[in-house]
Design a protein around this motif. Sequence first.
Motif, PDB file in Angstrom:
ATOM      1  N   GLY A   1      -7.042   6.801  -4.382  1.00 37.35           N
ATOM      2  CA  GLY A   1      -6.383   6.040  -3.324  1.00 37.35           C
ATOM      3  C   GLY A   1      -6.774   4.588  -3.278  1.00 37.35           C
ATOM      4  N   GLU A   2      -7.412   4.098  -4.351  1.00 38.43           N
ATOM      5  CA  GLU A   2      -7.770   2.696  -4.387  1.00 38.43           C
ATOM      6  C   GLU A   2      -6.542   1.878  -4.755  1.00 38.43           C
ATOM      7  N   LEU A   3      -6.351   0.801  -4.068  1.00 38.58           N
ATOM      8  CA  LEU A   3      -5.161  -0.015  -4.266  1.00 38.58           C
ATOM      9  C   LEU A   3      -5.541  -1.356  -4.876  1.00 38.58           C
ATOM     10  N   PRO A   4      -5.050  -1.664  -6.074  1.00 34.46           N
ATOM     11  CA  PRO A   4      -5.340  -2.950  -6.681  1.00 34.46           C
ATOM     12  C   PRO A   4      -4.863  -4.090  -5.796  1.00 34.46           C
ATOM     13  N   GLY A   5      -5.739  -5.031  -5.501  1.00 33.00           N
ATOM     14  CA  GLY A   5      -5.365  -6.212  -4.722  1.00 33.00           C
ATOM     15  C   GLY A   5      -4.935  -5.902  -3.313  1.00 33.00           C
TER      16      GLY A   5
ATOM     17  N   ALA B   1       0.830  -1.205   0.000  1.00 34.61           N
ATOM     18  CA  ALA B   1       0.000   0.000   0.000  1.00 34.61           C
ATOM     19  C   ALA B   1       0.863   1.253   0.000  1.00 34.61           C
ATOM     20  N   ALA B   2       1.951   1.219   0.783  1.00 35.08           N
ATOM     21  CA  ALA B   2       2.863   2.365   0.833  1.00 35.08           C
ATOM     22  C   ALA B   2       3.481   2.626  -0.527  1.00 35.08           C
ATOM     23  N   SER B   3       3.816   1.572  -1.253  1.00 36.16           N
ATOM     24  CA  SER B   3       4.391   1.723  -2.592  1.00 36.16           C
ATOM     25  C   SER B   3       3.396   2.369  -3.535  1.00 36.16           C
ATOM     26  N   TYR B   4       2.145   1.937  -3.470  1.00 35.52           N
ATOM     27  CA  TYR B   4       1.104   2.547  -4.298  1.00 35.52           C
ATOM     28  C   TYR B   4       0.942   4.032  -3.966  1.00 35.52           C
ATOM     29  N   PHE B   5       0.981   4.355  -2.676  1.00 35.54           N
ATOM     30  CA  PHE B   5       0.840   5.746  -2.258  1.00 35.54           C
ATOM     31  C   PHE B   5       2.001   6.594  -2.760  1.00 35.54           C
ATOM     32  N   TYR B   6       3.204   6.010  -2.731  1.00 35.37           N
ATOM     33  CA  TYR B   6       4.374   6.755  -3.210  1.00 35.37           C
ATOM     34  C   TYR B   6       4.277   6.992  -4.713  1.00 35.37           C
ATOM     35  N   VAL B   7       3.917   5.978  -5.442  1.00 36.91           N
ATOM     36  CA  VAL B   7       3.756   6.116  -6.888  1.00 36.91           C
ATOM     37  C   VAL B   7       2.646   7.111  -7.211  1.00 36.91           C
TER      38      VAL B   7
END
Length: 284
Positions: free
Chosen positions: A143-147, A66-72
């Motif tokens: 802010g939706e995170l795939p998987g 989730a943190a990686s998605y937020f950073y990207v």
Amino acid sequence: MLDALTDSLIDSLKLFPFLFVTYLVMGMLEKAASDKARNAIKEAGKVGPIWGGLLGAIPQCGFSAAASYFYVGKVITLGTLISIYLSTSDEMLPIFISEQVPVKTMVSIIVAKVIIGMISGFLVEIFFGWIARKRHVPKDYIGELPGEGCNCGASLIINSIVRSLKVLIFIFIISVIINVVVNAVGHDAISSLFQGLPVVGELVAALVGLIPNCAASVVITQLYLEGVIGAGPMMSGLLCSAGVGLLVLCRENTHPRQDLLVIGTLYVVSVGWGILIEVLGITF
């Protein structure tokens, strides 16, 4: 060889009930706290590394992803991302619990990782301020995170069984390898290899920790429990063990140089803290 296989199999099977109960409880906590934790990270602002260090310690497999998605998605800073990666322990806690490691030891390691994550996060903000500052959040970012999460497509019980079996297989394989090597070379000889050569243990352990899979934290934790490596290499390896976070980062981010910066920073910081712990003679 047969004795090593038999001993490793028996020792591994004994851990299954503890692993299952641990993952079941962790799954419940994850479902209850994941949304609140992610919202806290998104709204952290300048104190992101503090929240990152604290929330990264929550034993949930999807948080580093989730943190990686937020950073990207330009929601959190580089410092916050690093603090989350450093405080995340992946499969360390379930293995410690299943091996009935003293609570004081577990708490000490987790607290140390949280503090290291916070301090390192702010240092990254200072040294890489030009890239670490909070970037503009796109207006259309939802802010939706795939998987996201660890329970997608399966019940909590089934997922707990699957995760327990997966880690159990890794533990069995690693235990066999350790037993075979120890019987062939000797425990003291292996330990002296890591402890007798300064920095080598931390460098190697951190490289293992970079593997974007739960196997990394399983390897490091088992080596530490077997007494093969000391506190310094153990901490270097576990600090680098960000689970699938790095895999998500490299897959989702379109800037390879940023990926290398993140991975390089994580590795250097992890090795540095491990060396410091070893030099100071800190034990857990």
